[in-house]
Design a protein around this motif. Structure first.
Motif, PDB file in Angstrom:
ATOM      1  N   GLU A   1       0.843  -1.197   0.000  1.00 17.92           N
ATOM      2  CA  GLU A   1       0.000   0.000   0.000  1.00 17.92           C
ATOM      3  C   GLU A   1       0.878   1.247   0.000  1.00 17.92           C
ATOM      4  O   GLU A   1       1.896   1.308   0.692  1.00 17.92           O
ATOM      5  CB  GLU A   1      -0.909  -0.004   1.230  1.00 17.92           C
ATOM      6  N   LEU A   2       0.459   2.236  -0.776  1.00 20.70           N
ATOM      7  CA  LEU A   2       1.199   3.492  -0.879  1.00 20.70           C
ATOM      8  C   LEU A   2       0.366   4.627  -0.296  1.00 20.70           C
ATOM      9  O   LEU A   2      -0.843   4.693  -0.523  1.00 20.70           O
ATOM     10  CB  LEU A   2       1.539   3.796  -2.337  1.00 20.70           C
ATOM     11  N   ALA A   3       1.020   5.510   0.428  1.00 16.23           N
ATOM     12  CA  ALA A   3       0.360   6.679   1.017  1.00 16.23           C
ATOM     13  C   ALA A   3       0.918   7.932   0.357  1.00 16.23           C
ATOM     14  O   ALA A   3       2.141   8.112   0.266  1.00 16.23           O
ATOM     15  CB  ALA A   3       0.597   6.718   2.513  1.00 16.23           C
ATOM     16  N   PHE A   4       0.022   8.805  -0.102  1.00 20.99           N
ATOM     17  CA  PHE A   4       0.440  10.053  -0.744  1.00 20.99           C
ATOM     18  C   PHE A   4       1.199  10.917   0.264  1.00 20.99           C
ATOM     19  O   PHE A   4       0.774  11.088   1.404  1.00 20.99           O
ATOM     20  CB  PHE A   4      -0.783  10.805  -1.279  1.00 20.99           C
ATOM     21  N   VAL A   5       2.338  11.471  -0.186  1.00 18.37           N
ATOM     22  CA  VAL A   5       3.158  12.311   0.676  1.00 18.37           C
ATOM     23  C   VAL A   5       3.120  13.766   0.207  1.00 18.37           C
ATOM     24  O   VAL A   5       2.859  14.661   0.996  1.00 18.37           O
ATOM     25  CB  VAL A   5       4.619  11.805   0.728  1.00 18.37           C
ATOM     26  N   LEU A   6       3.420  14.000  -1.084  1.00 24.32           N
ATOM     27  CA  LEU A   6       3.449  15.371  -1.583  1.00 24.32           C
ATOM     28  C   LEU A   6       3.488  15.398  -3.097  1.00 24.32           C
ATOM     29  O   LEU A   6       3.773  14.389  -3.738  1.00 24.32           O
ATOM     30  CB  LEU A   6       4.673  16.127  -1.039  1.00 24.32           C
ATOM     31  N   ASP A   7       3.175  16.576  -3.640  1.00 27.95           N
ATOM     32  CA  ASP A   7       3.443  16.789  -5.058  1.00 27.95           C
ATOM     33  C   ASP A   7       4.519  17.868  -5.132  1.00 27.95           C
ATOM     34  O   ASP A   7       4.592  18.755  -4.295  1.00 27.95           O
ATOM     35  CB  ASP A   7       2.182  17.135  -5.860  1.00 27.95           C
ATOM     36  N   VAL A   8       5.365  17.724  -6.130  1.00 32.25           N
ATOM     37  CA  VAL A   8       6.534  18.588  -6.240  1.00 32.25           C
ATOM     38  C   VAL A   8       6.807  18.866  -7.709  1.00 32.25           C
ATOM     39  O   VAL A   8       6.610  18.001  -8.563  1.00 32.25           O
ATOM     40  CB  VAL A   8       7.754  17.934  -5.540  1.00 32.25           C
ATOM     41  N   THR A   9       7.249  20.078  -7.984  1.00 34.98           N
ATOM     42  CA  THR A   9       7.674  20.435  -9.337  1.00 34.98           C
ATOM     43  C   THR A   9       9.156  20.127  -9.465  1.00 34.98           C
ATOM     44  O   THR A   9       9.970  20.622  -8.687  1.00 34.98           O
ATOM     45  CB  THR A   9       7.407  21.925  -9.612  1.00 34.98           C
ATOM     46  N   LEU A  10       9.483  19.290 -10.437  1.00 33.38           N
ATOM     47  CA  LEU A  10      10.875  18.885 -10.653  1.00 33.38           C
ATOM     48  C   LEU A  10      11.458  19.659 -11.829  1.00 33.38           C
ATOM     49  O   LEU A  10      11.209  19.349 -12.981  1.00 33.38           O
ATOM     50  CB  LEU A  10      10.957  17.381 -10.931  1.00 33.38           C
ATOM     51  N   THR A  11      12.212  20.672 -11.515  1.00 33.46           N
ATOM     52  CA  THR A  11      12.931  21.429 -12.534  1.00 33.46           C
ATOM     53  C   THR A  11      14.363  20.905 -12.573  1.00 33.46           C
ATOM     54  O   THR A  11      14.832  20.301 -11.602  1.00 33.46           O
ATOM     55  CB  THR A  11      12.939  22.938 -12.196  1.00 33.46           C
ATOM     56  N   PRO A  12      15.079  21.139 -13.667  1.00 33.62           N
ATOM     57  CA  PRO A  12      16.473  20.677 -13.727  1.00 33.62           C
ATOM     58  C   PRO A  12      17.337  21.263 -12.597  1.00 33.62           C
ATOM     59  O   PRO A  12      18.300  20.638 -12.174  1.00 33.62           O
ATOM     60  CB  PRO A  12      16.959  21.164 -15.091  1.00 33.62           C
ATOM     61  N   GLU A  13      16.971  22.431 -12.088  1.00 39.85           N
ATOM     62  CA  GLU A  13      17.755  23.088 -11.043  1.00 39.85           C
ATOM     63  C   GLU A  13      17.424  22.579  -9.639  1.00 39.85           C
ATOM     64  O   GLU A  13      18.168  22.829  -8.697  1.00 39.85           O
ATOM     65  CB  GLU A  13      17.511  24.605 -11.059  1.00 39.85           C
ATOM     66  N   ARG A  14      16.313  21.884  -9.493  1.00 40.17           N
ATOM     67  CA  ARG A  14      15.854  21.440  -8.173  1.00 40.17           C
ATOM     68  C   ARG A  14      16.813  20.407  -7.586  1.00 40.17           C
ATOM     69  O   ARG A  14      17.321  19.543  -8.290  1.00 40.17           O
ATOM     70  CB  ARG A  14      14.468  20.843  -8.257  1.00 40.17           C
ATOM     71  N   LYS A  15      17.043  20.498  -6.306  1.00 43.12           N
ATOM     72  CA  LYS A  15      17.874  19.525  -5.586  1.00 43.12           C
ATOM     73  C   LYS A  15      16.956  18.597  -4.800  1.00 43.12           C
ATOM     74  O   LYS A  15      15.999  19.034  -4.176  1.00 43.12           O
ATOM     75  CB  LYS A  15      18.828  20.224  -4.613  1.00 43.12           C
ATOM     76  N   LEU A  16      17.249  17.316  -4.857  1.00 44.18           N
ATOM     77  CA  LEU A  16      16.536  16.321  -4.062  1.00 44.18           C
ATOM     78  C   LEU A  16      17.529  15.716  -3.072  1.00 44.18           C
ATOM     79  O   LEU A  16      18.705  15.567  -3.385  1.00 44.18           O
ATOM     80  CB  LEU A  16      15.945  15.227  -4.956  1.00 44.18           C
ATOM     81  N   ALA A  17      17.032  15.345  -1.893  1.00 48.46           N
ATOM     82  CA  ALA A  17      17.912  14.853  -0.835  1.00 48.46           C
ATOM     83  C   ALA A  17      18.659  13.583  -1.221  1.00 48.46           C
ATOM     84  O   ALA A  17      19.850  13.447  -0.964  1.00 48.46           O
ATOM     85  CB  ALA A  17      17.113  14.630   0.443  1.00 48.46           C
ATOM     86  N   ARG A  18      17.966  12.631  -1.844  1.00 45.62           N
ATOM     87  CA  ARG A  18      18.584  11.325  -2.094  1.00 45.62           C
ATOM     88  C   ARG A  18      18.631  10.913  -3.555  1.00 45.62           C
ATOM     89  O   ARG A  18      19.155   9.847  -3.868  1.00 45.62           O
ATOM     90  CB  ARG A  18      17.821  10.242  -1.335  1.00 45.62           C
ATOM     91  N   GLU A  19      18.067  11.702  -4.427  1.00 51.47           N
ATOM     92  CA  GLU A  19      17.976  11.310  -5.832  1.00 51.47           C
ATOM     93  C   GLU A  19      18.543  12.388  -6.740  1.00 51.47           C
ATOM     94  O   GLU A  19      18.536  13.567  -6.403  1.00 51.47           O
ATOM     95  CB  GLU A  19      16.513  11.045  -6.218  1.00 51.47           C
ATOM     96  N   ASP A  20      18.976  11.961  -7.903  1.00 51.06           N
ATOM     97  CA  ASP A  20      19.411  12.874  -8.958  1.00 51.06           C
ATOM     98  C   ASP A  20      18.157  13.285  -9.719  1.00 51.06           C
ATOM     99  O   ASP A  20      17.467  12.439 -10.302  1.00 51.06           O
ATOM    100  CB  ASP A  20      20.395  12.147  -9.873  1.00 51.06           C
ATOM    101  N   VAL A  21      17.846  14.568  -9.703  1.00 51.22           N
ATOM    102  CA  VAL A  21      16.600  15.044 -10.313  1.00 51.22           C
ATOM    103  C   VAL A  21      16.537  14.693 -11.798  1.00 51.22           C
ATOM    104  O   VAL A  21      15.459  14.396 -12.326  1.00 51.22           O
ATOM    105  CB  VAL A  21      16.382  16.551 -10.061  1.00 51.22           C
ATOM    106  N   ALA A  22      17.673  14.668 -12.491  1.00 53.19           N
ATOM    107  CA  ALA A  22      17.678  14.317 -13.920  1.00 53.19           C
ATOM    108  C   ALA A  22      17.236  12.867 -14.122  1.00 53.19           C
ATOM    109  O   ALA A  22      16.486  12.564 -15.060  1.00 53.19           O
ATOM    110  CB  ALA A  22      19.060  14.541 -14.520  1.00 53.19           C
ATOM    111  N   VAL A  23      17.672  11.970 -13.242  1.00 56.01           N
ATOM    112  CA  VAL A  23      17.284  10.559 -13.338  1.00 56.01           C
ATOM    113  C   VAL A  23      15.792  10.400 -13.042  1.00 56.01           C
ATOM    114  O   VAL A  23      15.083   9.677 -13.748  1.00 56.01           O
ATOM    115  CB  VAL A  23      18.132   9.688 -12.368  1.00 56.01           C
ATOM    116  N   VAL A  24      15.311  11.092 -12.021  1.00 51.69           N
ATOM    117  CA  VAL A  24      13.886  11.019 -11.676  1.00 51.69           C
ATOM    118  C   VAL A  24      13.048  11.529 -12.846  1.00 51.69           C
ATOM    119  O   VAL A  24      12.071  10.882 -13.252  1.00 51.69           O
ATOM    120  CB  VAL A  24      13.577  11.819 -10.390  1.00 51.69           C
TER     121      VAL A  24
END
Length: 85
Positions: free
Chosen positions: A37-60
């Motif tokens: 089961e999955l629980a919704f956490v958030l929606d986010v705009t992924l721009t090339p400049e955005r930093k993610l804590a554990r992921e490479d935004v380009a890969v995502v």
């Protein structure tokens, strides 16, 4: 690019990003079974400049564009640490 993030209620620190909100049909059946089961956490705009804590935004962004989803696994334990059971 918009992403919708869900956390697995079965697998600790495992998150699924979807290109379309609640579009669980894009997930392969074995993956759906594994994460449970999955629980919704958030929606986010992924721009090339955005930093993610554990992921490479380009890969995502690439995975969302080609597969419709991206899977984020828990961080690997540091050397000498034991994973929580």
């Amino acid at each position: 690019m918009q992403a919708f993030v869900y956390k697995s209620l079965r697998k600790a620190d495992t998150y699924v990003y979807l290109a379309v909100r609640d579009d669980f049909a894009c997930l392969p059946e074995p993956l759906r079974t594994q994460v449970g089961e999955l629980a919704f956490v958030l929606d986010v705009t992924l721009t090339p400049e955005r930093k993610l804590a554990r992921e490479d935004v380009a890969v995502v962004r690439q995975n969302l564009a080609t597969r419709g989803f991206h899977l984020q696994f828990p961080p690997k334990p540091l050397l000498g640490e034991t994973p929580d059971a």
